[in-house]
Design an enzyme around this catalytic site. Structure first.
Site, PDB file in Angstrom:
ATOM      1  N   HIS A 135       0.919  -1.210  -0.051  1.00  0.00           N
ATOM      2  CA  HIS A 135      -0.172  -0.038  -0.159  1.00  0.00           C
ATOM      3  C   HIS A 135       0.954   1.231   0.084  1.00  0.00           C
ATOM      4  O   HIS A 135       2.159   1.189   0.644  1.00  0.00           O
ATOM      5  CB  HIS A 135      -0.754  -0.080   1.291  1.00  0.00           C
ATOM      6  CG  HIS A 135      -1.882   1.115   1.458  1.00  0.00           C
ATOM      7  ND1 HIS A 135      -1.662   2.379   1.654  1.00  0.00           N
ATOM      8  CD2 HIS A 135      -3.269   0.893   1.321  1.00  0.00           C
ATOM      9  CE1 HIS A 135      -2.693   2.990   1.589  1.00  0.00           C
ATOM     10  NE2 HIS A 135      -3.909   2.166   1.485  1.00  0.00           N
ATOM     11  N   ASP A 212       3.721  -4.545   7.633  1.00  0.00           N
ATOM     12  CA  ASP A 212       2.405  -3.811   7.752  1.00  0.00           C
ATOM     13  C   ASP A 212       1.439  -4.693   7.990  1.00  0.00           C
ATOM     14  O   ASP A 212       1.016  -5.485   7.310  1.00  0.00           O
ATOM     15  CB  ASP A 212       2.232  -3.038   6.373  1.00  0.00           C
ATOM     16  CG  ASP A 212       1.138  -2.511   6.073  1.00  0.00           C
ATOM     17  OD1 ASP A 212      -0.011  -2.723   6.991  1.00  0.00           O
ATOM     18  OD2 ASP A 212       0.998  -1.837   5.284  1.00  0.00           O
ATOM     19  N   GLN A 215      -3.956  -5.476   7.067  1.00  0.00           N
ATOM     20  CA  GLN A 215      -4.979  -6.266   6.476  1.00  0.00           C
ATOM     21  C   GLN A 215      -4.935  -7.616   7.092  1.00  0.00           C
ATOM     22  O   GLN A 215      -5.698  -8.659   6.764  1.00  0.00           O
ATOM     23  CB  GLN A 215      -4.715  -6.593   4.917  1.00  0.00           C
ATOM     24  CG  GLN A 215      -4.771  -5.405   3.936  1.00  0.00           C
ATOM     25  CD  GLN A 215      -6.268  -4.973   4.078  1.00  0.00           C
ATOM     26  OE1 GLN A 215      -7.279  -5.561   4.637  1.00  0.00           O
ATOM     27  NE2 GLN A 215      -6.809  -3.649   3.780  1.00  0.00           N
ATOM     28  N   LYS A 238      -9.553  -1.335  10.740  1.00  0.00           N
ATOM     29  CA  LYS A 238      -9.575  -2.441   9.918  1.00  0.00           C
ATOM     30  C   LYS A 238      -9.939  -3.860  10.892  1.00  0.00           C
ATOM     31  O   LYS A 238      -9.608  -4.795  10.476  1.00  0.00           O
ATOM     32  CB  LYS A 238      -8.399  -2.536   9.235  1.00  0.00           C
ATOM     33  CG  LYS A 238      -8.302  -1.463   8.108  1.00  0.00           C
ATOM     34  CD  LYS A 238      -7.047  -1.510   7.144  1.00  0.00           C
ATOM     35  CE  LYS A 238      -6.605  -0.380   6.479  1.00  0.00           C
ATOM     36  NZ  LYS A 238      -7.838  -0.111   5.441  1.00  0.00           N
ATOM     37  N   CYS A 376      -4.840   2.478  -3.687  1.00  0.00           N
ATOM     38  CA  CYS A 376      -3.628   2.950  -3.168  1.00  0.00           C
ATOM     39  C   CYS A 376      -2.383   1.976  -3.329  1.00  0.00           C
ATOM     40  O   CYS A 376      -1.547   1.908  -2.386  1.00  0.00           O
ATOM     41  CB  CYS A 376      -3.766   3.248  -1.641  1.00  0.00           C
ATOM     42  SG  CYS A 376      -4.851   4.467  -1.252  1.00  0.00           S
TER      43      CYS A 376
END
Ligand code: PLP
Length: 418
Positions: A135, A212, A215, A238, A376
């Site tokens: 992202h 990261d 997700q 999220k 993104c």
């Protein structure tokens, strides 16, 4: 329906009742909310935890001698502990509250590339490796860090199917690699790289490793102490929590290397007219008044997830994804971005000759919310030779019926638009 299926459907109906936003019609049809990779919905338990704080304990934290300030400080620090436990942080880890994953990764890239009391960690001639799956939040801050420090940014490219290969990483790693930043799941394609092995390889080569987890955190068990991971970032919204709230978790020794991004109140030890010294972690990196009710809500979201169990959530969302992927793959003129993304809750696809915005608009007319566009992740989609995609993403409250409605809606859109 068999008895187990009935029991499951009843349990899912009960669970859905905890999410007030789901109980509405959109464009005359029941809302089928399949945009969870962008933002998940919040259960009542999270809303109530934040309301409780705002109704009873709201005050500014740290240093207040009055009761409300002490209670607010307690709620904030309890939230920190809950979230540390949630991601498996050990005694040598710390959790810094941020406004989200983007904020956490900016704080990190800035902190490693800026000289403060000591030298910057990233120096001229160093190398920063990021994957092509990222992202923009895990790419642009590193571009700027490289620019600021005179380091070189190197991109770990995927294969033609959008999968990252360990051998390719091994080829890029070298004595100058200072940082390796990787996503736990690509938001644009749903690809889940073998991040455990890749982080281990980068750490063994002497790099600081960054995951990261935006997700992954809502359905995968992330045990930061068991991973070769120096820093991990994730967002509240999220994982069934509030917007504008997130965290950077890291090994203390690694976090100590960060030059703060925000100077001001709450992060200093002493201040003279011309100089200041900084507080210990985590406050050193939390200048200014934080979003305390957000922290309380994010911790309540973690408890909500743990109450159900991440293995169960993972099994549910990956089954929904598999159902959607199988149905879409069988359609003529539909290409899946990451056909073999087994551990993911995201399915992203392109439709020959039909623009995703048109597909998304026709799905919305049937009450189905999906995301369309470049997600993104412009360099990734360009590298794979695709333009915008349609993306459906699943959460604990989604149903197999909603997936059927998605498939029927895409079939309809292709008939109408082709
Ligand atoms: N990283 C990934 C993989 C994402 O999917 C997103 C948001 O979609 C982000 C980072 C940015 O998260 P936030 O907007 O919460 O800062």
């Amino acid at each position: 329906m068999g008895e187990t299926q009935l029991a499951r459907a009843a349990a899912l109906a009960e669970l859905r009742a905890e999410f007030p936003v789901l109980a509405q019609n959109v464009n005359g049809a029941p809302l089928g909310y399949l945009d969870n990779a962008a933002t998940t919905q919040m259960p009542l338990a999270v809303m109530e935890a934040m309301q409780r704080f705002d109704r009873h304990d709201r005050a500014n934290i740290h240093r207040g001698v009055h009761t409300l300030s002490q209670r607010a400080t307690d709620r904030f620090e309890e939230a920190r502990e809950t979230l540390k436990h949630f991601v498996g942080a050990g005694a040598d880890h710390e959790l810094v509250f941020t406004s989200g994953t983007t904020d956490a990764l900016n704080m990190l890239a800035h902190g490693l590339s800026t000289a403060g009391i000591g030298d910057a960690t990233i120096k001229p001639g160093d190398e920063i490796i990021v994957s092509e799956l990222e992202h923009h939040a895990n790419l642009v801050p590193w571009q700027q860090a490289a620019r600021r420090s005179g380091a070189q940014l190197r991109i770990l490219r995927p294969d033609a199917q959008g999968r990252l290969q360990e051998d390719e990483l091994a080829r890029l790693l070298g004595p100058r690699t200072r940082v390796f930043a990787l996503t736990a799941c690509a938001n644009a394609t749903g690809e889940r790289p073998p991040y455990e092995a890749m982080l281990a390889r980068a750490a063994a080569a002497g790099a600081l490793t960054v995951l990261d987890a935006a997700q992954a955190v809502s359905h995968e068990t992330l045990d930061v102490a068991a991973l070769a991971c120096d820093f991990m970032a994730f967002s509240g919204h999220k994982m069934y929590g509030p917007m504008g709230m997130g965290a950077l978790v890291g090994r203390r020794a690694a976090l100590e290397r960060l030059e703060p991004l925000r100077y001001g109140g709450d992060m200093v030890e002493w201040v003279s007219r011309t100089d200041a010294s900084f507080a210990a972690l985590p406050m050193r990196l939390e200048g200014g008044t934080p979003n305390v009710s957000g922290a309380v809500g994010m911790a309540a979201a973690a408890s909500f997830i743990e109450g159900i169990g991440r293995e169960r959530i993972d099994a549910h969302v990956t089954a929904l994804r598999a159902q959607a992927a199988a149905g879409l793959a069988a359609m003529r003129g539909v290409t899946l971005m990451s056909p073999e993304a087994h551990r993911s809750a995201i399915v992203s696809f392109v439709t020959d000759g039909v623009h995703p915005h048109d597909v998304g608009t026709l799905l919305d007319a049937r009450g189905i919310a999906v995301r369309t566009g470049l997600h993104c992740a412009h360099p990734l989609l360009e590298y794979l030779g695709f333009g915008p995609t349609t993306r459906a993403s699943f959460a604990v409250y989604n149903t197999h019926d909603e997936v059927e409605r998605l498939l029927a809606g895409v079939t309809h859109a292709l008939e109408v638009l082709r």
